[in-house]
Scaffold this motif. Structure first.
Motif, short mmCIF file in Angstrom:
data_model
loop_
_atom_site.label_atom_id
_atom_site.label_comp_id
_atom_site.label_asym_id
_atom_site.label_seq_id
_atom_site.Cartn_x
_atom_site.Cartn_y
_atom_site.Cartn_z
N ASP A 98 3.75 6.93 3.74
CA ASP A 98 4.39 5.39 3.95
C ASP A 98 4.13 4.66 2.80
OD1 ASP A 98 5.64 3.51 5.43
OD2 ASP A 98 4.37 3.72 7.40
N GLN A 99 4.85 3.50 2.92
CA GLN A 99 4.73 2.56 2.06
C GLN A 99 4.96 1.03 2.54
OE1 GLN A 99 7.35 2.83 -1.59
NE2 GLN A 99 6.59 0.89 -2.47
N GLY A 100 4.20 0.04 2.29
CA GLY A 100 4.39 -1.03 3.13
C GLY A 100 3.36 -2.02 3.07
N GLU A 101 3.40 -3.15 3.36
CA GLU A 101 2.39 -4.27 3.36
C GLU A 101 1.39 -3.91 4.43
OE1 GLU A 101 4.15 -8.18 4.56
OE2 GLU A 101 5.31 -8.21 2.60
N PRO A 102 0.02 -4.23 4.18
CA PRO A 102 -1.06 -3.70 5.16
C PRO A 102 -0.82 -4.01 6.58
CG PRO A 102 -1.91 -4.55 2.99
CD PRO A 102 -0.44 -4.92 2.89
N ALA A 103 -0.35 -5.26 6.59
CA ALA A 103 0.01 -5.75 8.18
C ALA A 103 0.77 -4.94 8.94
CB ALA A 103 0.37 -7.22 8.08
N LYS A 104 1.54 -4.20 8.30
CA LYS A 104 2.65 -3.32 8.78
C LYS A 104 1.81 -2.04 9.56
CE LYS A 104 5.87 0.33 7.42
NZ LYS A 104 6.40 1.18 6.29
N PHE A 105 0.82 -1.67 8.38
CA PHE A 105 0.00 -0.51 9.11
C PHE A 105 -0.79 -0.94 10.31
CE2 PHE A 105 1.14 0.77 4.74
CZ PHE A 105 1.02 2.03 4.75
N SER A 106 -1.27 -2.22 10.07
CA SER A 106 -2.41 -2.49 11.11
C SER A 106 -1.52 -2.80 12.59
CB SER A 106 -2.80 -3.84 11.00
OG SER A 106 -3.63 -3.94 9.51
N VAL A 165 0.70 -1.05 0.03
CA VAL A 165 -0.14 -0.07 -0.04
C VAL A 165 0.95 1.17 0.00
CG1 VAL A 165 -1.60 1.41 1.49
CG2 VAL A 165 -1.97 -0.80 1.16
N LEU A 166 0.38 2.25 -0.76
CA LEU A 166 1.21 3.50 -0.65
C LEU A 166 0.04 4.54 -0.20
CD1 LEU A 166 2.28 3.93 -4.52
CD2 LEU A 166 3.81 3.37 -2.35
#
Length: 582
Positions: A220-228, A210-211
């Motif tokens: 931010d940029q990264g996998e959705p799980a990183k955000f959660s 995700v961007l």
């Protein structure tokens, strides 16, 4: 790691308008790896569409470098355009052409050799389920089928990079799921790279990466799980025995330490400002039977935590004059055996329901189910073929004009005057409802203040960001202080922050005694409804409370179904019965 399919290096883009310079993108840098689905998210006006149009070679940046499939997009935009496929928000189907004729046209435009067309068409028809409708005019397709045809036209020539700008806006959950199946099949079978923007955060959660954009910057940029994971220890569910869910949400949204309060079924989901265990006596002093449980964070929690600024000022009153006697169980909308025919086609068939004073009542269904047709009949904009309709005590067959004066209507598509300014639109609609002089001025001031439209009062309505268009449409529907409000997919395409703002206002109206009838494709918004009906093929498929709908969908494999799970199960069961019928 292989070469990036898309690379932005310090890219900036500024637009000039009558109101000055607007920085759409400011020094954006990122890489997207091939063979992945990348989601592009952010509030309205974050720069998502500008970024996608730059990637498609349709705009040139003011600064920076863009590489698309190893091609310099600034030096060779036409080469880029011949190597990718791009589906904009309003994809240009030709509604007077059939499904097959649209495919043929886009095959011509994309230079697909004729010898390759039969095989490619067969693949696309199978993927989209449009085979039986090849001869149907595009204009006669449902919203979901139009989106699938638009995607099929985009994919006539299989590209290495597919750019999709909010491809699922305005389509029902079943069609959304089918569109995602098509997208992932392209990634898995053809190794395609996909960049898509979306207003649905559950869709962002399905992406490989995700961007997150905000005010033209990449946050931010990264996998959705990183955000959660970033909000771990900050998410909870709260229930209160003696408080309705709307009142509970309103109280919790103002409680100390609470960043976000969202209705979720019969409970309210909290995101706290910091990692802490909330206490009932602090959140809801004086209230009894409060239960607080920890829940796992999800992507939307992280999105809100990153972007939402806590509201500390009291919500502006909707009106000092709005005085509705919320007499319990008073029936203000009555529909009995309603039918609407268009020649031989029955769009609405034998529909019955009633709505009580101060209730939020949901009308849900797949694209083409007959929701908007039912809405138009209830607003007096379309006569019923048969059946009984009464709104605010008036029979719509005899007193439609009188009933319309008691109704506020917010249309599915932006239906204000794009070439008029914000204040001109508000003045026109207030005049149409009979407001003039001092009363009109008071309502204009109220609308501009309550909906934070003052900075845009001289801007053309058509130039507003989508979230502000929604605010203006909502304000226009409320200028005459209606006692009944019709909202036809009011949050379609707007971001989660704008949706929360919209529902805070709608809940306040319902608490004041305004009756609300709403359609929505965001199934979780059905949780705001007191009761709802789900329509399919012009008929009522199910009726009840959101809790009863979800309880009916409960299984061993899915003990806690969402409203979307319940909706999809009901639609699939109907489809299975139809297929099994002789």
């Amino acid at each position: 790691m292989s070469a990036a399919a898309l690379k932005f290096s310090a890219v900036s883009k500024t637009f000039t308008s009558e109101r000055g310079q607007l920085s759409a993108l400011d020094g954006i840098s990122f890489n997207i790896q091939p063979g992945r689905v990348t989601g592009l998210i952010g509030p309205d006006g974050a720069g998502k569409t500008t970024l996608i149009r730059l990637a498609a070679g349709l705009l040139l940046p003011d600064a920076g470098e863009i590489q698309v499939l190893g091609i310099d997009a600034i030096a060779e935009p036409l080469t880029v355009q011949s190597s990718i496929s791009y589906m904009p928000q309003r994809f240009g189907l030709y509604e007077d052409l059939s499904v097959q004729e649209n495919l043929d046209l886009y095959a011509d435009l994309q230079g697909l050799p004729r010898i390759e067309r039969p095989g490619r068409y067969a693949q696309l028809m199978q993927m989209t389920g449009l085979g039986p409708f090849a001869g149907r005019l595009a204009g006669q397709l449902s919203g979901g089928m139009k989106q699938k045809l638009g995607l099929a036209c985009t994919l006539v020539r299989s590209p290495q990079l597919l750019l999709l700008d909010e491809p699922t806006v305005g389509v029902d959950p079943v069609s959304r799921r089918e569109l995602w199946q098509i997208i992932y099949r392209q990634v898995q079978d053809a190794g395609m790279t996909v960049l898509l923007s979306t207003a649905y955060l559950d869709e962002a959660e399905r992406c490989d990466e995700v961007l997150l954009l905000h005010q033209g910057k990449l946050l931010d940029q990264g996998e959705p799980a990183k955000f959660s994971h970033s909000v771990e220890g900050r998410t909870f569910l709260v229930t209160a025995k003696d408080l309705g869910h709307r009142r509970l949400q309103e109280m919790l949204s103002r409680a100390p330490g609470v960043l976000d309060a969202l209705i979720e079924g019969e409970a309210v989901r909290l995101v706290m400002e910091t990692i802490q265990q909330p206490r009932a006596e602090v959140l809801l002093p004086g209230q009894k039977d409060i239960h607080i449980t920890t829940v796992s964070p999800r992507f939307e929690d992280a999105f809100i935590a990153r972007l939402k600024i806590r509201q500390t000022n009291p919500v502006t009153e909707f009106s000092s004059q709005l005085k509705i006697d919320p007499e319990k169980n008073e029936e203000v909308i009555s529909v009995k055996k309603l039918q609407r025919r268009f020649d031989d086609f029955i769009a609405v068939n034998n529909v019955s329901f009633s709505v009580r004073r101060g209730e939020i009542f949901g009308l849900l269904g797949a694209n083409g189910a007959g929701k908007s047709t039912t809405f138009r009949m209830l607003c007096g904009l379309l006569p019923a073929s048969s059946g009984e309709l009464a709104v605010a005590g008036y029979d719509l067959r005899r007193a439609a004009a009188t009933a319309r004066g008691r109704i506020g209507y917010m249309a599915q598509k932006f239906s204000l005057y794009s070439n008029l300014s914000v204040v001109q639109n508000l003045r026109f609609f207030s005049s149409a409802y009979g407001l003039k002089g001092k009363q009109q001025k008071l309502r204009l001031d109220w609308a501009l203040t309550t909906f934070a439209l003052k900075p845009f009062e001289d801007a053309n309505a058509g130039d507003l960001p989508l979230g502000y268009k929604q605010r203006l449409s909502f304000a226009a529907a409320l200028m005459h202080e209606p006692e009944i409000l019709f909202l036809d997919e009011p949050t379609s395409g707007v971001d989660p922050l704008a949706r929360r703002e919209f529902w805070a206002r709608t809940n306040a109206l319902a608490e004041a005694g305004v009756t609300v009838l709403v359609t929505t494709h965001f199934m979780e918004e059905a949780n705001y409804c007191d009761r709802l009906v789900i329509m399919a093929d012009g008929e009522v498929l199910a009726a009840g409370t959101p809790l009863s709908m979800k309880s009916g969908a409960r299984t061993e494999d899915n003990p806690d179904p969402t409203m979307e799970d319940a909706f999809i199960q009901l639609i699939e069961q109907r489809q299975q019965k139809s297929q099994a019928a002789p």
